[in-house]
Design an enzyme around this catalytic site. Sequence first.
Site, mmCIF file in Angstrom:
data_model
loop_
_atom_site.group_PDB
_atom_site.id
_atom_site.type_symbol
_atom_site.label_atom_id
_atom_site.label_comp_id
_atom_site.label_asym_id
_atom_site.label_seq_id
_atom_site.Cartn_x
_atom_site.Cartn_y
_atom_site.Cartn_z
ATOM 1 C CG ASN A 199 -0.221 -0.133 2.511
ATOM 2 O OD1 ASN A 199 0.477 0.776 2.930
ATOM 3 N ND2 ASN A 199 -0.366 -1.287 3.176
ATOM 4 C CG ASP A 228 -7.221 -5.678 5.851
ATOM 5 O OD1 ASP A 228 -6.753 -5.537 6.995
ATOM 6 O OD2 ASP A 228 -7.867 -4.786 5.268
ATOM 7 N N PRO A 262 -3.025 -12.246 9.930
ATOM 8 C CG PRO A 262 -0.968 -12.411 11.019
ATOM 9 C CD PRO A 262 -1.635 -12.704 9.713
ATOM 10 C CG ASP A 263 -6.918 -7.646 13.694
ATOM 11 O OD1 ASP A 263 -6.170 -6.802 14.222
ATOM 12 O OD2 ASP A 263 -8.086 -7.403 13.326
ATOM 13 C CB ILE A 264 -0.824 -6.740 14.260
ATOM 14 C CG1 ILE A 264 -0.127 -7.658 13.248
ATOM 15 C CG2 ILE A 264 0.167 -6.238 15.308
ATOM 16 C CD1 ILE A 264 0.946 -6.982 12.429
ATOM 17 C CG PHE A 322 -3.011 5.302 13.595
ATOM 18 C CD1 PHE A 322 -2.907 6.494 12.891
ATOM 19 C CD2 PHE A 322 -2.456 5.235 14.861
ATOM 20 C CE1 PHE A 322 -2.255 7.588 13.436
ATOM 21 C CE2 PHE A 322 -1.806 6.316 15.418
ATOM 22 C CZ PHE A 322 -1.704 7.504 14.703
ATOM 23 C CE LYS A 351 -8.416 -0.691 12.886
ATOM 24 N NZ LYS A 351 -7.530 -0.109 11.852
#
Length: 396
Positions: free
Chosen positions: A209, A277, A304-306, A323, A337
């Site tokens: 990104n 993601d 994985p969702d850190i 963030f 979120k």
Amino acid sequence: MSEKRILLIVGGGIAAYKSLELTRMLRKAGVAVRPILTRAGAAFVTPLSLAALAEDKVYSELFSLTDEAEMGHIELSRSADLVVVAPATADLMAKAAQGLANDLASTTLLATDKPVLMAPAMNVRMWEHAATRRNLATLTADGVAFVGPDEGAMACGEYGPGRMAEPAAIFEAIMAALGGGARPLAGKRALVTAGPTAEPIDPVRMLTNRSSGKQGYAIARALAALGAEVTLVSGPTALSAPAGVTRVDVESAREMLAACEAALPADIAVCVAAVADWRPADTSGKKLKKGSGAPEPIALVENPDILATLSRGARRPRLVVGFAAETNDLEAHAKAKLGKKGCDWIVANDVSVEGAMGGDDNTVALVSAGGIERWDRMAKDAVARRLADRIAQEFA
């Protein structure tokens, strides 16, 4: 800080204009600045502008009857708490490394018994030249501290390492060297993630990104300035590690998570990185070639969702900040979120604003269970300092 004094040597280079902003920041913090302007530096900034911002006389000539009678280069070299060279050109670094003394700046560097901090600035080829690398090693061994250089586009049109660090980064390094300012986070450990992640498709292609890492690096620098012991887990960026910060370089989301878990325990976690993601389910060991028909679809699996992992883990930091980069419905998405991830705060970042991704400014809102704080658009360094101050309040 009102009793601290800096001797600022301004070398010759287009980056010399940054010395003016640095001088303004130091004076605003109450630090006295006495400038030495080299002959080459005077080709880029005027003695009048430097003197006006420093509120002191500008020194430039080694063999000046007036200056030697009033101050003298020996006293000049020892009257400050810290000698700062910004920009530190290849020439100034070479002179200092070899002990040459043929002008006021180099003579002062040789005569000083005070700590020296250099902010290098030069063309990428000059920075990477073997002679400069030798001089850098010599100066480092002699105890000279460095901040930067950064990597990026240069006035000469080339790209690479050699850009002088931004004034805010040099300012923070100076304050750390002086031991100045309040240090409310002394004894606290902070984990900061920054930059993009890169998920390989084949040896030459990846999913990534536009994140530059600037905001995360600024936050790491601001937390360190308040006394925290900071570990910065960084995806691929063109930035230099902030002074006093331990940087761990990673590429993929899984590598970033592993590095974050290795950095625990921590009192504070600020997850600024733009983590992918999804990643390709399979990575080719060879470059995928273009065929005659439509390409094969790339199957994706979730990363994985850190942020959620840190927020809900057994070694959860006391304060976890995430963030949320959004292009629309900023606050609504941030509130959602906050609940989903289990963190304490969300910094909602409006990336629909031109220049937000990769630029130097940010428009954010701080979302917590207690409500929403809407901050005006400001420089990323200012956002970082304000967030660090808010974090420090939580540990007061």
